[in-house]
Design a protein around this motif. Sequence first.
Motif, mmCIF file in Angstrom:
data_model
loop_
_atom_site.group_PDB
_atom_site.id
_atom_site.type_symbol
_atom_site.label_atom_id
_atom_site.label_comp_id
_atom_site.label_asym_id
_atom_site.label_seq_id
_atom_site.Cartn_x
_atom_site.Cartn_y
_atom_site.Cartn_z
ATOM 1 N N ARG A 193 -3.423 3.468 -6.417
ATOM 2 C CA ARG A 193 -2.292 4.118 -5.740
ATOM 3 C C ARG A 193 -2.606 5.556 -5.315
ATOM 4 O O ARG A 193 -2.525 5.900 -4.144
ATOM 5 C CB ARG A 193 -1.068 4.127 -6.665
ATOM 6 N N ASP B 171 8.747 8.281 -2.943
ATOM 7 C CA ASP B 171 7.526 7.782 -3.561
ATOM 8 C C ASP B 171 7.179 8.588 -4.813
ATOM 9 O O ASP B 171 6.702 8.038 -5.809
ATOM 10 C CB ASP B 171 6.377 7.851 -2.553
ATOM 11 N N GLN C 279 1.221 7.841 4.644
ATOM 12 C CA GLN C 279 2.022 6.671 4.997
ATOM 13 C C GLN C 279 3.509 6.984 4.989
ATOM 14 O O GLN C 279 4.275 6.448 5.788
ATOM 15 C CB GLN C 279 1.734 5.524 4.023
ATOM 16 N N GLN D 90 1.440 12.692 1.766
ATOM 17 C CA GLN D 90 1.419 11.239 1.627
ATOM 18 C C GLN D 90 1.495 10.649 3.042
ATOM 19 O O GLN D 90 2.586 10.429 3.575
ATOM 20 C CB GLN D 90 2.601 10.777 0.783
ATOM 21 N N LYS E 268 0.794 -1.227 0.000
ATOM 22 C CA LYS E 268 0.000 0.000 0.000
ATOM 23 C C LYS E 268 0.827 1.278 0.000
ATOM 24 O O LYS E 268 0.283 2.371 -0.148
ATOM 25 C CB LYS E 268 -0.916 0.015 1.230
ATOM 26 N N ASN E 269 2.141 1.164 0.163
ATOM 27 C CA ASN E 269 2.969 2.365 0.256
ATOM 28 C C ASN E 269 3.874 2.476 -0.965
ATOM 29 O O ASN E 269 3.542 2.006 -2.051
ATOM 30 C CB ASN E 269 3.770 2.358 1.557
ATOM 31 N N GLN F 244 -3.164 6.786 -1.408
ATOM 32 C CA GLN F 244 -1.845 7.164 -0.905
ATOM 33 C C GLN F 244 -1.647 8.672 -0.766
ATOM 34 O O GLN F 244 -0.817 9.113 0.042
ATOM 35 C CB GLN F 244 -0.747 6.613 -1.832
#
Length: 428
Positions: free
Chosen positions: A298, A325, A311, A309, A263-264, A302
């Motif tokens: 995404r 990211d 996370q 972001q 998920k990241n 995210q």
Amino acid sequence: MTGRPRRRPGVLLTAAAACVAVLLPIASSQAAAASGSHRVPKTVVIDGSRLQQAKVRLGHGDPALRKAARSLVVRADGWLGQGPWTVVDKPKPAPSGDMHDYLSQAPYWWPSQPKTPENPWGCPYVQRDGERNPEVDTGTDRPDIGKVVNSVTTLSLAWYYTGKKQYAAHASKILRTWFVDPATRMNPNLNHGQFIPCKYDGRAIGIIDFSQQYTSVLDAIAILDTGAPGWSKGDRAGIRAWNTAFLDWLVNSRFGKEEAAAKNNHGTFHDMQVAALALATGDKELARKVVLDARAKRIDPQIAADGSQPQELARTRSWHYSTFDLVAYTRLAAIGSHAGVDLWAYRGPRGQSLFKAVDYLLPAATGSAAWPHPELEFYRYAASDVVHAAADAGDVGARAAVLRLEAPPGGDVWALRPAAEQLDSIAG
């Protein structure tokens, strides 16, 4: 979380960088033609036509490009005396017993007990996020793959812009040794990436050792494919076969499927790598699907409405991972442009977008405000490439910020290599 060596602020490349006072010698028109200047590289991230245009402008003496080219050549010259590297050079094989299998160790896991003859690793290992265990650089392949990526990327570009054969020849030798030659090639899997002593022989998370870097190699190969001396038809066939097998492993293996579900930033980088490999091996529809799916899969979960972001902000290296990211996102957007998808134009249900995510970084990236989140080591230049990418894509705020960006160590070569790279490494 990378394989490339640390480039710390304030450390000059070499004294040679300061002494390059003469203009970069540009190949003659005959040499330029031989080096493929009239062929647009079929790159999968970088826009190949931009490379060709930059080459023409450089040949006509564009002063900004000549400055960037001098920085590029200094870097390339530094690689000429290094390598090639191979996975079979490590002191002992991966847990599979095969020296050709890639091996790396989890960077943020540390021994919790004294090392003794009965417990030579100091197990059990415990996680310390953002704190890199230096033992991961001994006995594994991770440091060398970073050198492979950085060297062939730099050398291929240096050959393309100068026409000097030694750059292409050395890049070809490095690629051939790591990926093609049966005696030294790596098996196309990451079954033993980021192992944890006494705990796991490999983890899906280890895929990021390649996903964060390998798309640059794909572009280097495309550049060499325009007619580089020393890069043969057999080399091209060998690397294509390796890429095809690696893509199959990334899509169909258990580890590949686990990383795709992350998920990241791991999930973002996996998407980027699969899409790029799909383009490079001729599966444009797969590349297009991956980029299209990234919108809801995404960006929506995210990136927050304000562009942050969450996370990545939760990490001890929040600035690093926020820019990290976005390197994957901006490169994925570039891949999408080759597949007919405009990822920059996407807006999520709460207004999320790549533009907003980059804009969230601009105050800290330009030095106009402090980064308001936890960060063990803040390097302002870490955001420079992603800001360049957003500016090129039409972001007004990013365009205004470009002149206030901090150049990374070694100089800003965006004009010659217009695709975001991870500028702040935590590898060493």
